[in-house]
Design a protein around this motif. Structure first.
Motif, PDB file in Angstrom:
ATOM      1  N   LEU A   6      65.560 105.465 -33.505  1.00 54.32           N
ATOM      2  CA  LEU A   6      65.785 103.933 -33.129  1.00 54.32           C
ATOM      3  C   LEU A   6      65.185 103.098 -33.442  1.00 54.32           C
ATOM      4  O   LEU A   6      64.534 102.868 -33.991  1.00 54.32           O
ATOM      5  CB  LEU A   6      67.141 103.496 -31.910  1.00 54.32           C
ATOM      6  N   ALA A   7      63.308 104.076 -32.901  1.00 51.98           N
ATOM      7  CA  ALA A   7      62.375 102.895 -32.771  1.00 51.98           C
ATOM      8  C   ALA A   7      61.953 103.346 -34.190  1.00 51.98           C
ATOM      9  O   ALA A   7      61.351 102.152 -34.762  1.00 51.98           O
ATOM     10  CB  ALA A   7      61.308 103.243 -31.882  1.00 51.98           C
TER      11      ALA A   7
ATOM     12  N   LEU B 282      66.177 111.835 -26.102  1.00 48.80           N
ATOM     13  CA  LEU B 282      64.776 111.280 -26.634  1.00 48.80           C
ATOM     14  C   LEU B 282      64.702 110.990 -27.853  1.00 48.80           C
ATOM     15  O   LEU B 282      64.259 110.230 -28.890  1.00 48.80           O
ATOM     16  CB  LEU B 282      63.738 111.991 -26.511  1.00 48.80           C
ATOM     17  N   TYR B 283      65.136 112.519 -28.528  1.00 48.84           N
ATOM     18  CA  TYR B 283      65.440 111.975 -30.036  1.00 48.84           C
ATOM     19  C   TYR B 283      66.037 111.020 -30.910  1.00 48.84           C
ATOM     20  O   TYR B 283      65.451 110.926 -31.460  1.00 48.84           O
ATOM     21  CB  TYR B 283      66.518 113.094 -30.157  1.00 48.84           C
TER      22      TYR B 283
ATOM     23  N   GLY C 290      61.598 116.291 -33.660  1.00 42.78           N
ATOM     24  CA  GLY C 290      61.947 118.008 -33.827  1.00 42.78           C
ATOM     25  C   GLY C 290      60.945 118.327 -33.286  1.00 42.78           C
ATOM     26  O   GLY C 290      60.992 119.774 -33.072  1.00 42.78           O
ATOM     27  N   LEU C 291      60.012 118.485 -32.269  1.00 48.66           N
ATOM     28  CA  LEU C 291      58.463 118.933 -31.885  1.00 48.66           C
ATOM     29  C   LEU C 291      59.469 119.791 -30.888  1.00 48.66           C
ATOM     30  O   LEU C 291      59.171 121.164 -30.997  1.00 48.66           O
ATOM     31  CB  LEU C 291      57.541 117.831 -31.087  1.00 48.66           C
TER      32      LEU C 291
ATOM     33  N   GLY D 163      71.248 119.974 -18.456  1.00 49.81           N
ATOM     34  CA  GLY D 163      69.424 118.277 -18.328  1.00 49.81           C
ATOM     35  C   GLY D 163      68.671 118.627 -19.441  1.00 49.81           C
ATOM     36  O   GLY D 163      68.142 117.560 -19.944  1.00 49.81           O
ATOM     37  N   VAL D 164      68.500 119.895 -20.260  1.00 46.95           N
ATOM     38  CA  VAL D 164      66.911 119.860 -21.212  1.00 46.95           C
ATOM     39  C   VAL D 164      67.662 119.463 -21.798  1.00 46.95           C
ATOM     40  O   VAL D 164      67.171 118.090 -22.974  1.00 46.95           O
ATOM     41  CB  VAL D 164      66.550 120.928 -20.721  1.00 46.95           C
ATOM     42  N   LEU D 165      69.252 119.879 -22.748  1.00 47.85           N
ATOM     43  CA  LEU D 165      69.964 119.620 -23.560  1.00 47.85           C
ATOM     44  C   LEU D 165      69.769 118.014 -23.906  1.00 47.85           C
ATOM     45  O   LEU D 165      69.207 116.711 -25.225  1.00 47.85           O
ATOM     46  CB  LEU D 165      71.162 119.874 -23.886  1.00 47.85           C
TER      47      LEU D 165
END
Length: 313
Positions: free
Chosen positions: A298-299, A292-293, A249-250, A284-286
């Motif tokens: 998942l990680a 990434l979120y 959420g950064l 693209g950014v979304l």
């Protein structure tokens, strides 16, 4: 374990598919004609029609979506309407400040937040616990931009210790790079430190009251062993969750912080793209941020198996 990993991968793919549909529809179903907005108020009907044809907005929605997915999977995120350059190139130019700010923020937030939470739980009800709890409440309640302006006034304007704004690439030297990141990192870290500390304290308090902790104390276990070998290991899952969610959420905090400190990162790129109605950059950014979120979540899910072996079965 294999079945658990496969289930998480399948759910991740499903989530990304839903995110893709949402991002695609978000801009196309928004009020107003994107072509008219891009063309400007003085545009003629022929100019608007030409822009619609160039963007493929005249095609049926399913055709637009399939073309968009095909381009995304091939690494083509489109071309910026106003800059006239590939979206991925523009994002790549802005990645270094955002990555450096995000990594420094999470390292500081996780280290200090978990330490504060453990210390507060160990001294529960005491002066240290009350002080750390008060700090956590204050840090979690004050908006990021207020913290940023306060730190600028204190350390940059009043004391002249740190630069007010700007960013220096790491290639120009470690010292100017680090000095310019101190205030943005502190600004962005305080709320995450508070959040992580509150969760860590609550998780540790819950574990410290368990019977096996009293048994360990009765057997003469040291404070270090009780806190870090027994308590922290069993309280790790909620702490890992909040650290992962904070990291994912950064982007919201990065947008505000980069704007306040004039850091030329991805957050500033998003703000400029929104102001200019540059839809390819926004999409693209979304997509990249959403991906990434999802990957971070998942990680975190997979890391649970290291903390709690019962999840493997």
């Amino acid at each position: 374990m294999t079945a658990y990993v496969l289930r998480r991968l399948v759910s991740t793919i499903a989530v990304m598919a839903m995110v893709g549909i949402f991002v695609f529809l978000l801009l196309r179903l928004a009020p107003g004609d994107p072509a008219a907005i891009i063309a400007g108020k003085s545009a003629t009907a022929e100019m608007i029609a030409g822009i619609r044809e160039k963007l493929g907005l005249n095609d049926p929605m399913p055709v637009q979506f399939l073309r968009w997915v095909r381009d995304m999977l091939s690494g083509d995120f489109g071309t910026s309407i106003f800059a006239g350059r590939p979206v991925l190139d523009l994002i790549a130019q802005r990645l270094e400040p955002t990555i450096c700010l995000s990594m420094m923020t999470m390292i500081l937030s996780a280290t200090v937040g978990v330490s504060f939470g453990i210390l507060a739980a160990w001294q529960a009800g005491g002066l240290v616990d009350r002080m750390l709890t008060g700090f956590a409440t204050l840090g979690f309640s004050v908006p990021v931009f207020v913290i940023g302006f306060f730190l600028i006034y204190l350390f940059a304007i009043s004391m002249h210790w740190l630069p007010v704004q700007g960013y220096r690439p790491i290639g120009e030297g470690l010292e100017p790079w680090f000095v310019h990141l101190i205030l943005p990192t502190l600004t962005l870290s305080l709320s995450y430190i508070a959040f992580i500390a509150r969760i860590a304290r609550a998780s540790m308090l819950e574990v410290l009251t368990e019977d096996y902790m009293r048994t360990a104390a009765a057997k003469g276990a040291s404070s270090y062993a009780m806190l870090f070998h027994h308590a922290l290991k069993n309280a790790g899952a909620p702490i890992l969750t909040v650290i992962g969610l904070s990291f994912a959420g950064l982007i919201g905090g990065v947008v505000i912080t980069e704007t306040v400190f004039n850091v030329p990162g991805v957050g500033r790129l998003v703000v400029d793209a929104i102001n200019n109605r540059d839809y390819p950059i926004i999409q693209g950014v979304l997509i990249l941020v959403s991906g990434l979120y999802v990957l971070i979540n998942l990680a975190v899910d997979l890391s649970y198996t290291l903390v709690d072996p019962r999840i493997r079965y």
